[in-house]
Design a protein around this motif. Structure first.
Motif, short mmCIF file in Angstrom:
data_model
loop_
_atom_site.label_atom_id
_atom_site.label_comp_id
_atom_site.label_asym_id
_atom_site.label_seq_id
_atom_site.Cartn_x
_atom_site.Cartn_y
_atom_site.Cartn_z
N PHE A 123 0.88 -1.17 0.00
CA PHE A 123 0.00 0.00 0.00
C PHE A 123 0.91 1.21 0.00
CE2 PHE A 123 -4.22 -0.14 -0.41
CZ PHE A 123 -5.03 -0.62 0.61
N GLY A 124 0.76 2.09 -0.94
CA GLY A 124 1.62 3.27 -0.98
C GLY A 124 3.04 2.89 -1.33
N GLN A 125 3.99 3.70 -0.90
CA GLN A 125 5.38 3.49 -1.26
C GLN A 125 6.06 2.49 -0.33
OE1 GLN A 125 7.99 6.91 -0.86
NE2 GLN A 125 8.82 6.48 -2.88
N ASN A 126 5.58 2.42 0.91
CA ASN A 126 6.19 1.53 1.89
C ASN A 126 5.38 0.26 2.02
OD1 ASN A 126 8.26 3.41 2.70
ND2 ASN A 126 6.64 4.57 3.71
N MET A 127 6.02 -0.78 2.53
CA MET A 127 5.34 -2.05 2.76
C MET A 127 4.42 -1.93 3.96
SD MET A 127 5.05 -5.23 1.75
CE MET A 127 6.50 -6.05 1.07
N THR A 128 3.14 -2.14 3.74
CA THR A 128 2.17 -2.15 4.82
C THR A 128 1.66 -3.58 4.97
OG1 THR A 128 1.49 0.12 4.44
CG2 THR A 128 -0.05 -1.28 5.61
N PHE A 129 1.78 -4.15 6.15
CA PHE A 129 1.38 -5.53 6.35
C PHE A 129 -0.07 -5.56 6.83
CE2 PHE A 129 5.70 -5.92 5.67
CZ PHE A 129 6.01 -7.25 5.44
N ILE A 130 -0.92 -6.23 6.05
CA ILE A 130 -2.36 -6.20 6.27
C ILE A 130 -2.90 -7.61 6.41
CG2 ILE A 130 -4.56 -5.49 5.28
CD1 ILE A 130 -3.01 -3.41 3.67
N MET A 131 -3.71 -7.82 7.43
CA MET A 131 -4.44 -9.08 7.60
C MET A 131 -5.85 -8.70 8.02
SD MET A 131 -1.63 -11.46 9.56
CE MET A 131 -2.70 -12.91 9.54
N GLY A 132 -6.82 -9.03 7.15
CA GLY A 132 -8.19 -8.63 7.45
C GLY A 132 -8.30 -7.12 7.54
N ASP A 133 -8.77 -6.63 8.67
CA ASP A 133 -8.91 -5.19 8.87
C ASP A 133 -7.81 -4.63 9.76
OD1 ASP A 133 -11.18 -4.61 7.31
OD2 ASP A 133 -12.46 -5.54 8.82
N SER B 120 -3.51 -3.80 10.38
CA SER B 120 -2.29 -3.53 9.60
C SER B 120 -1.22 -2.91 10.49
CB SER B 120 -2.59 -2.57 8.45
OG SER B 120 -2.80 -1.25 8.94
N VAL B 121 0.02 -2.98 10.01
CA VAL B 121 1.15 -2.28 10.62
C VAL B 121 1.89 -1.57 9.50
CG1 VAL B 121 3.34 -2.49 11.84
CG2 VAL B 121 1.40 -3.89 12.54
N GLU B 122 2.06 -0.26 9.66
CA GLU B 122 2.73 0.54 8.64
C GLU B 122 4.08 1.03 9.18
OE1 GLU B 122 -0.26 3.44 6.75
OE2 GLU B 122 -1.16 2.84 8.65
N VAL C 19 15.57 5.39 11.25
CA VAL C 19 14.68 5.27 12.41
C VAL C 19 13.24 5.24 11.90
CG1 VAL C 19 13.95 6.25 14.61
CG2 VAL C 19 16.33 6.51 13.86
N VAL C 20 12.50 4.23 12.31
CA VAL C 20 11.16 3.96 11.76
C VAL C 20 10.15 3.81 12.89
CG1 VAL C 20 9.78 2.38 10.36
CG2 VAL C 20 12.18 2.79 9.77
N ARG C 21 8.99 4.42 12.71
CA ARG C 21 7.90 4.25 13.67
C ARG C 21 6.93 3.23 13.11
NH1 ARG C 21 7.01 7.89 17.37
NH2 ARG C 21 7.86 9.58 16.11
N LEU C 22 6.56 2.24 13.91
CA LEU C 22 5.59 1.23 13.49
C LEU C 22 4.19 1.71 13.86
CD1 LEU C 22 7.49 -2.02 14.54
CD2 LEU C 22 7.31 -1.02 12.25
N GLN C 23 3.45 2.17 12.84
CA GLN C 23 2.09 2.67 13.04
C GLN C 23 1.14 1.47 13.03
OE1 GLN C 23 0.77 6.25 12.76
NE2 GLN C 23 -1.01 5.20 13.59
N THR C 24 0.54 1.16 14.17
CA THR C 24 -0.28 -0.04 14.28
C THR C 24 -1.76 0.26 14.19
OG1 THR C 24 -0.34 0.13 16.70
CG2 THR C 24 1.46 -1.15 15.72
N ASN C 25 -2.47 -0.58 13.45
CA ASN C 25 -3.92 -0.55 13.40
C ASN C 25 -4.38 -1.99 13.66
OD1 ASN C 25 -3.99 2.25 12.27
ND2 ASN C 25 -3.01 1.24 10.53
#
Length: 644
Positions: free
Chosen positions: A14-24, A26-28, A93-99
């Protein structure tokens, strides 16, 4: 029209970075910006004074996990960035945005060697498994990365942290005065540092304020008039507590007027009076007309509530900076068990006020959500306003999505509000927010949510989606938007998102420039031409987007006639669309009932289909081509019938 549901079996792009999605869920992975890292620089960062802070440096010196325990707003996030910056540099340095509902290792992206990650584990709906801490450790060690986990004291005894016990540190808030000086320096207000030694602020420093409160104090210092005495600054910071002890009215009628004026500060007199009466009704104090007409005159009531009329609006003492905000916060804090009543009152009146005054109330509610970190209030604002007064909601969500306190939560909600089958109104609100300030500041995060909106939108070309994709595409983020659309089109589970994004751009002049470049110059690129042809073909092949695809193609034909884009590559594009799947109905739709035969578009297409672009000029005359068209269409119909 049915919209197919998509279930992701991550990871998904999703977008330029890898977003890991399962169902509804995700972690960006979101790269931390230079602006976010600025407070961690030497000379600006204020080191916590504790042995645990020194120990944290040892723990994070090798790949693995460091757990920092502390309440939000204590500076723990800045401390995490400082440690990672020291070990990994400023660009890794990366922030893991969790949903996510329940934290799971499967949702995490692969750890990149030498990178540092921040994962906030202060809140989640379901407790992770007992093995989650060990899984985090192996994730970081195996990837050669460093992970700093932020959590709060209430979570420390949960089982998943058991395997990380030796890696847990507790950090005290940095010294308030030093932190305030650092904030003033980095915000360009270093000349105000002399105010920090004012005697009126001594009590504040002695109370060891949290980092978030120090930031609020420096905001007051930066916005105060040069001649504002230190005592007034301290009083504003403390929430005007002396004012509430000595000046605040005790009579219910005056109080309801004060609370109403504070929620709608600067609003019309009629609005404030209506809010006051609505409050009384909400708490069960029904007043008859006799009661109302027997009451004191309005001017007297406003005076007794310590309100003044300025420029046609009612204000809570404008000379006392921040007093209206203090009254709002005092109301919510003094009646914590009645917040549901307060929310109901405020949200009901929003539906009745004019746009300007309703906007004031919604802004006050969102400010309270930020100050109190009240996530339920944000949720209720969304539920109540998305279908009724979405324009008010969008403005506040745009600001809240970038707020340092509530921003991560709001950005997460923009993702999870699109779960299952959201209404068109909810999709449109999310799209509008992503196409505004939030999208311009964080395009990767915004595109992730826009892609999800494009997947879930009942209307594939909703005006809100059109505006959002056009705004982002026409901005400095154009290249990212185009790259993202191409990636979506290339994945089966995201194809609808790519089609919708393409159609949102393909039906307007501004969108045409985004897709084709100024004057269509980008159509010279074979890669761009192939992507656009693929988008047209896929849009036409879906029943739900076929009409929009035909409309876009007709728009492009007209754009060619007006010399907005060049004819030759567009002809080649449409030939590719028709030829790939023998989409003769696409050709028929483009030529059917066309009053303008001067460009002989149908003839051109048939020449290219039969003889190819190089030899089409040597093709037979138009009358012969019409027979060829009938023959081609007949063969196609026969083929379909035979297959059936």
């Amino acid at each position: 029209m049915s919209i197919p549901e998509t279930t992701f079996q991550g990871p998904t792009w999703f977008g330029q970075n890898m977003t890991f999605i399962m169902g509804d869920e995700s972690v960006e992975p979101v790269p931390v910006s230079g602006e976010e890292l600025r407070p961690t620089a030497d000379g600006l960062f204020v080191h916590p004074e504790s042995d645990d802070w020194k120990r944290s440096e040892v723990i994070v010196s090798d790949p693995g996990v460091l757990v920092i325990v502390g309440a939000p707003g204590t500076g723990r996030g800045t401390a995490a960035l400082r440690r990672l910056r020291e070990q990994c540099g400023t660009n890794r340095v990366v922030r893991l945005q969790t949903n996510w509902e329940q934290p799971r290792k499967q949702l995490l992206p692969a750890a990149a060697q030498g990178h540092g990650y921040v994962l906030d584990m202060s809140e989640y709906d379901k407790c992770p498994s007992a093995d989650f801490g060990a899984e985090l450790l192996s994730w970081a060690v195996d990837g050669g990365a460093r992970l700093v986990v932020l959590t709060c004291e209430a979570k420390v005894k949960e089982q998943w942290l058991g395997k990380l016990g030796a890696r847990i540190v507790r950090l005290a808030t940095p010294p308030g005065k030093e932190l305030a000086e650092s904030i003033l320096q980095r915000t360009g207000a270093g000349h105000l540092s002399f105010r920090l030694v004012d005697e009126a602020l001594v009590e504040i420093w002695e109370s060891s304020p949290r980092a978030r409160e120090v930031l609020r104090l420096t905001d007051i210092l930066r916005t105060a008039k040069p001649d504002t005495p230190g005592k007034q600054i301290a009083e504003e910071f403390r929430g005007w507590r002396d004012w509430f002890k000595t000046v605040c009215p005790s009579d219910l009628g005056a109080r309801t007027l004060l609370w109403s004026a504070a929620m709608c500060d600067g609003g019309r007199r009629d609005s404030v009076l209506a809010m006051s009466e609505a409050f009384r009704q909400e708490i069960g104090q029904t007043r008859s007309l006799v009661d109302i007409f027997s009451d004191a005159f309005t001017s007297e009531r406003l005076d007794s509530a310590e309100l003044v009329e300025v420029d046609g609006g009612v204000r809570v003492d404008p000379q006392s900076h921040g007093l209206a905000a203090a009254v709002r916060l005092h109301l919510w804090n003094q009646f914590p068990n009645q917040r549901k009543t307060l929310r109901t009152w405020a949200l009901d009146i929003v539906q009745k006020l004019d746009a300007d005054d309703a906007r004031r109330v919604v802004s006050s509610l969102m400010e309270l959500a930020v100050r109190l970190n009240d996530r339920s209030l944000v949720q209720e604002l969304f539920e109540q306003l998305s279908g009724k007064r979405p324009e008010l909601l969008v403005e506040e969500l745009m600001k809240a999505s970038l707020d340092p306190v509530l921003g991560a939560y709001v950005r997460g909600r923009l993702y999870t509000w699109l779960a299952a089958k959201p209404s068109q109104e909810k999709v449109d609100v999310v799209a509008a927010v992503c196409g505004g300030q939030f999208g311009m500041a964080s395009p990767n995060l915004a595109l992730t949510r826009l892609g999800r909106a494009a997947l879930k939108s009942p209307d594939p070309v909703s005006p809100a989606l059109v505006d959002a994709f056009t705004a982002l595409g026409a901005s400095k983020h154009r290249a990212l938007v185009l790259t993202t659309i191409r990636k979506w089109l290339g994945k089966v589970e995201l194809e609808r998102a790519g089609i919708v994004a393409f159609l949102c751009l393909a039906n307007s002049g501004q969108g045409l420039v985004v897709l084709c470049g100024e004057g269509g110059r980008d159509l010279e690129s074979p890669e761009r031409l192939a992507t656009l042809a693929d988008a047209f073909r896929k849009a036409h092949n879906r029943a739900e987007t076929r009409t929009a695809a035909i409309g876009a193609a007709l728009f492009w034909r007209e754009a060619v006639k007006q010399a907005l884009i060049p004819k030759e590559p567009v002809d080649e594009l449409f030939t590719t669309v028709i030829k790939q799947d023998m989409n003769l109905d696409f050709l028929e739709a483009l030529t059917k009932n066309d009053p303008d035969q001067t460009d002989r578009f149908g003839d051109t297409m048939l020449r290219r289909l039969i003889w190819g672009p190089k030899h089409s000029a040597e093709a037979p005359a138009a009358t012969d081509l019409s027979n060829s068209a009938e023959s081609l269409l007949g063969r196609e119909e026969g083929f379909v019938a035979e297959e059936a």
